[in-house]
Design a protein around this motif. Structure first.
Motif, PDB file in Angstrom:
ATOM      1  N   GLU A  76       0.837  -1.207   0.000  1.00 27.46           N
ATOM      2  CA  GLU A  76       0.000   0.000   0.000  1.00 27.46           C
ATOM      3  C   GLU A  76       0.870   1.255   0.000  1.00 27.46           C
ATOM      4  O   GLU A  76       0.589   2.219  -0.729  1.00 27.46           O
ATOM      5  N   LYS A  95      -0.378  -4.650  -8.847  1.00 26.03           N
ATOM      6  CA  LYS A  95      -1.117  -3.750  -7.942  1.00 26.03           C
ATOM      7  C   LYS A  95      -0.709  -2.302  -8.179  1.00 26.03           C
ATOM      8  O   LYS A  95      -1.575  -1.408  -8.262  1.00 26.03           O
ATOM      9  N   ARG A 129      -2.053  -1.047 -11.494  1.00 27.61           N
ATOM     10  CA  ARG A 129      -3.509  -0.844 -11.475  1.00 27.61           C
ATOM     11  C   ARG A 129      -3.912   0.335 -10.592  1.00 27.61           C
ATOM     12  O   ARG A 129      -4.718   1.177 -10.994  1.00 27.61           O
ATOM     13  N   GLU A 130      -3.339   0.428  -9.396  1.00 23.19           N
ATOM     14  CA  GLU A 130      -3.820   1.398  -8.425  1.00 23.19           C
ATOM     15  C   GLU A 130      -3.098   2.745  -8.490  1.00 23.19           C
ATOM     16  O   GLU A 130      -3.669   3.765  -8.119  1.00 23.19           O
TER      17      GLU A 130
END
Length: 366
Positions: free
Chosen positions: A251, A294, A297-298
């Motif tokens: 994250e 990830k 995409r994010e």
């Protein structure tokens, strides 16, 4: 069906013929006794073999931005004229003999607290003492990497000096003729040391919360982006996870990648680990592709993936399924410097061979 791996990709004005690239791999083959940090004939042969092997983009090993930034006394740099002259010879060779309109980029780095270490085949480990050509390492604080000498905590002026060193090396890279530049922000080296909460315990503007810990990496991105041509793509290698409790995680890496993209980074080269010795990595084929997917995409940024991707099928799958925009090959390329020629054949793509090698081209019988 057309191969996804062997489809072109454009980054700013740089067109890459396909998405199979060479990952940076330190060779520890400079000769510090005669020419500190200057690439040798070994580097010409090593990188040149990938050019004749069909790679679309070759990234050099980490090139230190100042003498103290070298990982070992045998590591390359890009902070003086002699180094630049040797790199120019290599860049010219790759451009002249590449089989796939081959492009070449340099990876600019500072090793921080992991600097002045013994090279892997020296038979020794830890920090090289001054009597053997070593120097005192620096870092965000005084905490040492396991088995290494404690670094000196960098002052604000020293931090600003390192940013200036990245700028100077980036200017040299442009003059040398490199097609792109990658900033090394991974594997427990200086920029990653500042980023990781497991290492950076500063309480000034260069530490504290996530914004403070990311400040140095993004300041280097800003400074390098400002001095290189707008047409030149800028890459950033990151460790997407420290693989240790309380460290950088996926994250946080998405947030960093998004911020880097907003500052002009065109592709994030996604690796992982290296910050601390107590990391626990579940190593296996493609174990890092999830991070790349990830972030892609994010964060909305192009990514490259690396890590035990050894076969043409694996690389094809990573690109075809949107896990990455490119695949960087490392150890598999050392085993087979013509990996891309073989992969193209296996995937049914026609990739040009060097005319000197055409007699060895496999022939399709179907």
């Amino acid at each position: 069906m057309a191969s996804a791996l062997f489809s072109p990709l454009t980054l700013r004005s740089l067109r890459l013929e396909h998405r199979g690239w060479v990952s940076p791999m330190c060779q520890y083959s400079c000769e510090p006794e005669t020419a500190e940090g200057v690439p040798t004939d070994w580097h010409l042969m090593h990188l040149g073999s990938f050019a004749t092997g069909g790679a679309a983009l070759i990234l050099t090993e980490a090139a230190a931005v100042n003498p103290a930034g070298r990982i070992s006394p045998r590591d390359a740099g890009l902070y003086n004229d002699a180094q630049a002259e040797s790199w120019t010879r290599i860049v010219d060779f790759v451009h002249r003999h590449g089989t796939a309109e081959t492009k070449i980029g340099t990876q600019l780095s500072h090793a921080g607290r992991k600097a002045s270490s013994y090279w892997p085949f020296s038979g020794k480990t830890g920090t090289v003492p001054a009597a053997e050509g070593g120097w005192d390492p620096v870092g965000p604080g005084t905490g040492a990497f396991d088995g290494y000498a404690p670094p000196s905590a960098m002052t604000g002026a020293e931090i600003e000096g390192v940013i200036a060193d990245f700028v100077a090396s980036a200017r040299r890279a442009v003059e040398v003729g490199f097609d792109t530049i990658e900033i090394h922000g991974a594997h427990g080296y200086l920029l990653h040391q500042f980023q990781s909460p497991l290492i950076n315990d500063r309480t000034d503007e260069w530490g504290g919360d996530e914004a403070g810990r990311n400040r140095l990496m993004l300041a280097v991105v800003d400074a390098v982006r400002e001095v290189i041509p707008d047409s030149m793509p800028l890459l950033l290698r990151i460790s997407a996870s420290d693989w240790a409790e309380g460290g950088v995680d996926a994250e946080a890496s998405v947030r960093l990648a998004r911020a880097a993209s907003e500052r002009g980074v065109d592709l994030v080269d996604v690796s992982s680990g290296g910050a601390v010795a107590h990391q626990t990595i579940p190593v296996g084929p493609g174990y890092q592709t999830g991070f790349s997917a990830k972030i892609r995409r994010e964060a909305g940024v192009k990514t490259g993936t690396v890590g035990l991707l050894t076969s043409a099928g694996q690389a094809e799958h990573a690109v075809a399924t949107g896990q990455a925009d490119g695949v960087l090959i490392a150890r598999a390329a050392l085993r087979d410097p013509h990996w891309w020629l073989r992969a193209a054949f296996e995937l049914g793509h026609e990739l040009a061979w060097p005319p000197q090698y055409e007699r060895a081209m496999p022939r399709r019988t179907f």
